[in-house]
Structure formats: structure tokens, C-alpha cells
Scaffold this motif. Structure first.
Motif, PDB file in Angstrom:
ATOM      1  N   THR A 199       0.990  -1.268  -0.083  1.00 59.22           N
ATOM      2  CA  THR A 199       0.015   0.085   0.035  1.00 59.22           C
ATOM      3  C   THR A 199       0.929   1.216   0.023  1.00 59.22           C
ATOM      4  O   THR A 199       2.051   1.333   0.523  1.00 59.22           O
ATOM      5  CB  THR A 199      -0.993   0.227   1.326  1.00 59.22           C
ATOM      6  OG1 THR A 199       0.067   0.002   2.345  1.00 59.22           O
ATOM      7  CG2 THR A 199      -1.995  -1.196   1.221  1.00 59.22           C
ATOM      8  N   TYR A 200       0.232   2.129  -0.739  1.00 63.00           N
ATOM      9  CA  TYR A 200       1.201   3.633  -0.709  1.00 63.00           C
ATOM     10  C   TYR A 200       0.236   4.621  -0.558  1.00 63.00           C
ATOM     11  O   TYR A 200      -1.271   4.450  -0.956  1.00 63.00           O
ATOM     12  CB  TYR A 200       1.540   3.663  -2.239  1.00 63.00           C
ATOM     13  CG  TYR A 200       2.482   2.561  -2.506  1.00 63.00           C
ATOM     14  CD1 TYR A 200       1.859   1.398  -3.292  1.00 63.00           C
ATOM     15  CD2 TYR A 200       3.935   2.452  -2.419  1.00 63.00           C
ATOM     16  CE1 TYR A 200       2.460   0.387  -3.470  1.00 63.00           C
ATOM     17  CE2 TYR A 200       4.324   1.382  -2.946  1.00 63.00           C
ATOM     18  CZ  TYR A 200       3.805   0.451  -3.200  1.00 63.00           C
ATOM     19  OH  TYR A 200       4.702  -0.687  -3.704  1.00 63.00           O
ATOM     20  N   TYR A 201       0.397   5.799   0.211  1.00 62.78           N
ATOM     21  CA  TYR A 201      -0.439   7.028   0.506  1.00 62.78           C
ATOM     22  C   TYR A 201       0.303   7.990   0.092  1.00 62.78           C
ATOM     23  O   TYR A 201       1.359   8.182   0.303  1.00 62.78           O
ATOM     24  CB  TYR A 201      -0.620   6.813   2.176  1.00 62.78           C
ATOM     25  CG  TYR A 201      -1.398   5.534   2.417  1.00 62.78           C
ATOM     26  CD1 TYR A 201      -0.926   4.471   2.944  1.00 62.78           C
ATOM     27  CD2 TYR A 201      -2.746   5.697   2.670  1.00 62.78           C
ATOM     28  CE1 TYR A 201      -1.443   3.248   3.230  1.00 62.78           C
ATOM     29  CE2 TYR A 201      -3.532   4.535   3.114  1.00 62.78           C
ATOM     30  CZ  TYR A 201      -2.729   3.416   3.344  1.00 62.78           C
ATOM     31  OH  TYR A 201      -3.770   2.338   3.874  1.00 62.78           O
ATOM     32  N   ALA A 202      -0.754   9.163  -0.367  1.00 69.72           N
ATOM     33  CA  ALA A 202      -0.197  10.408  -0.426  1.00 69.72           C
ATOM     34  C   ALA A 202       0.093  11.042   0.901  1.00 69.72           C
ATOM     35  O   ALA A 202      -0.448  10.631   2.047  1.00 69.72           O
ATOM     36  CB  ALA A 202      -1.395  11.336  -1.172  1.00 69.72           C
ATOM     37  N   ASP A 203       1.207  11.899   0.828  1.00 70.51           N
ATOM     38  CA  ASP A 203       1.531  12.241   2.331  1.00 70.51           C
ATOM     39  C   ASP A 203       0.654  12.852   3.019  1.00 70.51           C
ATOM     40  O   ASP A 203       0.493  12.643   4.511  1.00 70.51           O
ATOM     41  CB  ASP A 203       2.693  13.323   1.964  1.00 70.51           C
ATOM     42  CG  ASP A 203       4.051  12.662   1.187  1.00 70.51           C
ATOM     43  OD1 ASP A 203       4.952  13.458   0.877  1.00 70.51           O
ATOM     44  OD2 ASP A 203       4.163  11.534   1.671  1.00 70.51           O
ATOM     45  N   SER A 204      -0.304  13.688   2.362  1.00 68.09           N
ATOM     46  CA  SER A 204      -1.226  14.546   3.152  1.00 68.09           C
ATOM     47  C   SER A 204      -2.662  13.458   3.865  1.00 68.09           C
ATOM     48  O   SER A 204      -3.386  13.769   4.477  1.00 68.09           O
ATOM     49  CB  SER A 204      -1.913  15.399   2.394  1.00 68.09           C
ATOM     50  OG  SER A 204      -2.468  14.922   1.326  1.00 68.09           O
ATOM     51  N   MET A 205      -2.561  12.303   3.260  1.00 73.32           N
ATOM     52  CA  MET A 205      -3.686  11.320   3.460  1.00 73.32           C
ATOM     53  C   MET A 205      -3.204  10.347   4.475  1.00 73.32           C
ATOM     54  O   MET A 205      -4.302   9.621   5.038  1.00 73.32           O
ATOM     55  CB  MET A 205      -3.990  10.536   2.323  1.00 73.32           C
ATOM     56  CG  MET A 205      -4.388  11.628   1.128  1.00 73.32           C
ATOM     57  SD  MET A 205      -5.922  12.635   1.502  1.00 73.32           S
ATOM     58  CE  MET A 205      -5.967  13.573  -0.107  1.00 73.32           C
ATOM     59  N   GLU A 206      -2.028  10.065   4.661  1.00 76.98           N
ATOM     60  CA  GLU A 206      -1.799   8.929   5.448  1.00 76.98           C
ATOM     61  C   GLU A 206      -2.069   9.303   6.938  1.00 76.98           C
ATOM     62  O   GLU A 206      -2.054  10.346   7.500  1.00 76.98           O
ATOM     63  CB  GLU A 206      -0.102   8.701   5.466  1.00 76.98           C
ATOM     64  CG  GLU A 206       0.292   7.142   6.090  1.00 76.98           C
ATOM     65  CD  GLU A 206       1.496   6.771   5.439  1.00 76.98           C
ATOM     66  OE1 GLU A 206       2.405   7.589   4.662  1.00 76.98           O
ATOM     67  OE2 GLU A 206       1.947   5.497   5.562  1.00 76.98           O
ATOM     68  N   GLY A 207      -2.584   8.342   7.667  1.00 79.19           N
ATOM     69  CA  GLY A 207      -3.058   8.322   9.049  1.00 79.19           C
ATOM     70  C   GLY A 207      -4.600   8.270   9.122  1.00 79.19           C
ATOM     71  O   GLY A 207      -5.189   7.650  10.048  1.00 79.19           O
ATOM     72  N   ARG A 208      -5.221   8.961   8.271  1.00 77.28           N
ATOM     73  CA  ARG A 208      -6.688   8.945   8.587  1.00 77.28           C
ATOM     74  C   ARG A 208      -7.192   7.984   7.590  1.00 77.28           C
ATOM     75  O   ARG A 208      -8.587   7.602   7.688  1.00 77.28           O
ATOM     76  CB  ARG A 208      -7.269  10.498   8.331  1.00 77.28           C
ATOM     77  CG  ARG A 208      -6.798  11.343   9.481  1.00 77.28           C
ATOM     78  CD  ARG A 208      -7.615  12.326   9.216  1.00 77.28           C
ATOM     79  NE  ARG A 208      -7.456  13.241   8.046  1.00 77.28           N
ATOM     80  CZ  ARG A 208      -8.408  13.781   7.306  1.00 77.28           C
ATOM     81  NH1 ARG A 208      -9.816  13.367   7.640  1.00 77.28           N
ATOM     82  NH2 ARG A 208      -8.168  14.272   5.910  1.00 77.28           N
ATOM     83  N   PHE A 209      -6.722   7.787   6.475  1.00 79.76           N
ATOM     84  CA  PHE A 209      -7.054   6.872   5.244  1.00 79.76           C
ATOM     85  C   PHE A 209      -6.487   5.552   5.364  1.00 79.76           C
ATOM     86  O   PHE A 209      -5.264   5.458   5.524  1.00 79.76           O
ATOM     87  CB  PHE A 209      -7.002   7.309   4.016  1.00 79.76           C
ATOM     88  CG  PHE A 209      -7.868   8.958   3.842  1.00 79.76           C
ATOM     89  CD1 PHE A 209      -7.425   9.976   4.460  1.00 79.76           C
ATOM     90  CD2 PHE A 209      -9.214   9.033   3.403  1.00 79.76           C
ATOM     91  CE1 PHE A 209      -7.980  11.277   4.276  1.00 79.76           C
ATOM     92  CE2 PHE A 209      -9.933   9.974   3.494  1.00 79.76           C
ATOM     93  CZ  PHE A 209      -9.407  11.301   3.798  1.00 79.76           C
ATOM     94  N   THR A 210      -7.249   4.565   5.068  1.00 78.09           N
ATOM     95  CA  THR A 210      -6.512   3.160   4.764  1.00 78.09           C
ATOM     96  C   THR A 210      -7.054   2.203   3.704  1.00 78.09           C
ATOM     97  O   THR A 210      -8.278   2.197   3.606  1.00 78.09           O
ATOM     98  CB  THR A 210      -6.841   2.228   6.137  1.00 78.09           C
ATOM     99  OG1 THR A 210      -6.447   3.052   7.226  1.00 78.09           O
ATOM    100  CG2 THR A 210      -6.242   0.947   6.092  1.00 78.09           C
ATOM    101  N   ILE A 211      -6.382   2.127   2.807  1.00 78.96           N
ATOM    102  CA  ILE A 211      -6.781   1.468   1.618  1.00 78.96           C
ATOM    103  C   ILE A 211      -6.617  -0.355   1.941  1.00 78.96           C
ATOM    104  O   ILE A 211      -5.663  -0.395   2.602  1.00 78.96           O
ATOM    105  CB  ILE A 211      -5.948   1.662   0.508  1.00 78.96           C
ATOM    106  CG1 ILE A 211      -6.698   1.018  -0.836  1.00 78.96           C
ATOM    107  CG2 ILE A 211      -4.528   1.230   0.355  1.00 78.96           C
ATOM    108  CD1 ILE A 211      -6.272   1.657  -2.153  1.00 78.96           C
ATOM    109  N   SER A 212      -7.586  -1.032   1.494  1.00 78.12           N
ATOM    110  CA  SER A 212      -7.247  -2.412   1.575  1.00 78.12           C
ATOM    111  C   SER A 212      -8.296  -3.192   0.630  1.00 78.12           C
ATOM    112  O   SER A 212      -9.002  -2.633  -0.305  1.00 78.12           O
ATOM    113  CB  SER A 212      -7.904  -3.007   2.949  1.00 78.12           C
ATOM    114  OG  SER A 212      -9.353  -2.776   3.125  1.00 78.12           O
ATOM    115  N   GLN A 213      -8.024  -4.473   0.548  1.00 74.89           N
ATOM    116  CA  GLN A 213      -8.854  -5.346  -0.375  1.00 74.89           C
ATOM    117  C   GLN A 213      -9.410  -6.525   0.509  1.00 74.89           C
ATOM    118  O   GLN A 213      -8.633  -7.012   1.483  1.00 74.89           O
ATOM    119  CB  GLN A 213      -7.895  -5.807  -1.421  1.00 74.89           C
ATOM    120  CG  GLN A 213      -7.589  -4.993  -2.857  1.00 74.89           C
ATOM    121  CD  GLN A 213      -6.769  -5.696  -3.782  1.00 74.89           C
ATOM    122  OE1 GLN A 213      -5.473  -6.059  -3.554  1.00 74.89           O
ATOM    123  NE2 GLN A 213      -7.416  -5.752  -4.858  1.00 74.89           N
TER     124      GLN A 213
END
Length: 125
Positions: free
Chosen positions: A57-71
């Protein structure tokens, strides 16, 4: 034919949570990058997070912490868990997928070929 379908959008109070889903069952490639993006009126599309076929998984710097991607384990559904939502998170949220797109950096998603129709998330203060 690939057809991505998002769901889970709606209205939420600031500080609340929401989980978005994207049906990716028609995307039948074994190697890929998938991601979540959003766009607000008058603003450019921005990347939130991506996930590759190995589960990285990879996150935009401003999004990491509050958003979680998964499958899902079956890999036919993509999720975005959103916590501590803020009014500035109000946007149309899109899922995207492509065999050849780069998962990082998480940018505008210009190299993704398949997109869903979007699901609206509205955060009120």
C-alpha cells in the motif's frame, strides 16, 4: 469489460468515519495497481492511496493516518476506510485500476485506464 462500481458514500459529521467500497470483480488481471482518488468542485483530482497486486500500500503524504486502503481476500472489492473526517474531505471519491499504472508516487492517477463513476462524500461541521 471492466466496470468499477463505488459505493458507501453519503453524509457524515465531522470527526466521523466512513468506509467506501469498490466492486472490482470485472477487473481480471493478476498484476495491477488500484487506487482511490477524490475531486472537489473547482479542484484538481488528488490521489489518496494505492495498492498493488502484492498487497503493498502507498499513501499520499497528506492522506496517511486517516485513510486506509485495503482489499477483500478474494480481491474483488477495494475498500477505503476514512476516519476523523473533516469538512475539507467533502468530495467525489473514485476508485481506479490499471495493469500498468505506477502505484507510487500517489499522484493524480493520470495513468489509470479504468475508473468508477464515483461516490459522493459530504462532511458537515
Amino acid at each position: 469489460q471492466v466496470h468499477l462500481v463505488e459505493s458507501g458514500g453519503g453524509s457524515v459529521q465531522a470527526g466521523g468515519s466512513r468506509k467506501l467500497s469498490c466492486d472490482t470483480s470485472t477487473f481480471m488481471f493478476s498484476t495491477y495497481c488500484m487506487g482511490w482518488y477524490r475531486q472537489s468542485p473547482g479542484k484538481e483530482r488528488e490521489g489518496i492511496a494505492t495498492i498493488d497486486s502484492d498487497g503493498n500500500t502507498y499513501y499520499a503524504d497528506s492522506m496517511e493516518g486517516r485513510f486506509t486502503i485495503s482489499q477483500a481476500n478474494t480481491k474483488n472489492t477495494l475498500f477505503l476506510q476514512m476516519n476523523n473526517l473533516k469538512p475539507e474531505d467533502t468530495a467525489m471519491y473514485y476508485c481506479a485500476a490499471d495493469r500498468y499504472a505506477y502505484c507510487e508516487p500517489v499522484a493524480s492517477g493520470a495513468d489509470f485506464g479504468y475508473w468508477g463513476q464515483g461516490t459522493q462524500v459530504t462532511v458537515s461541521s
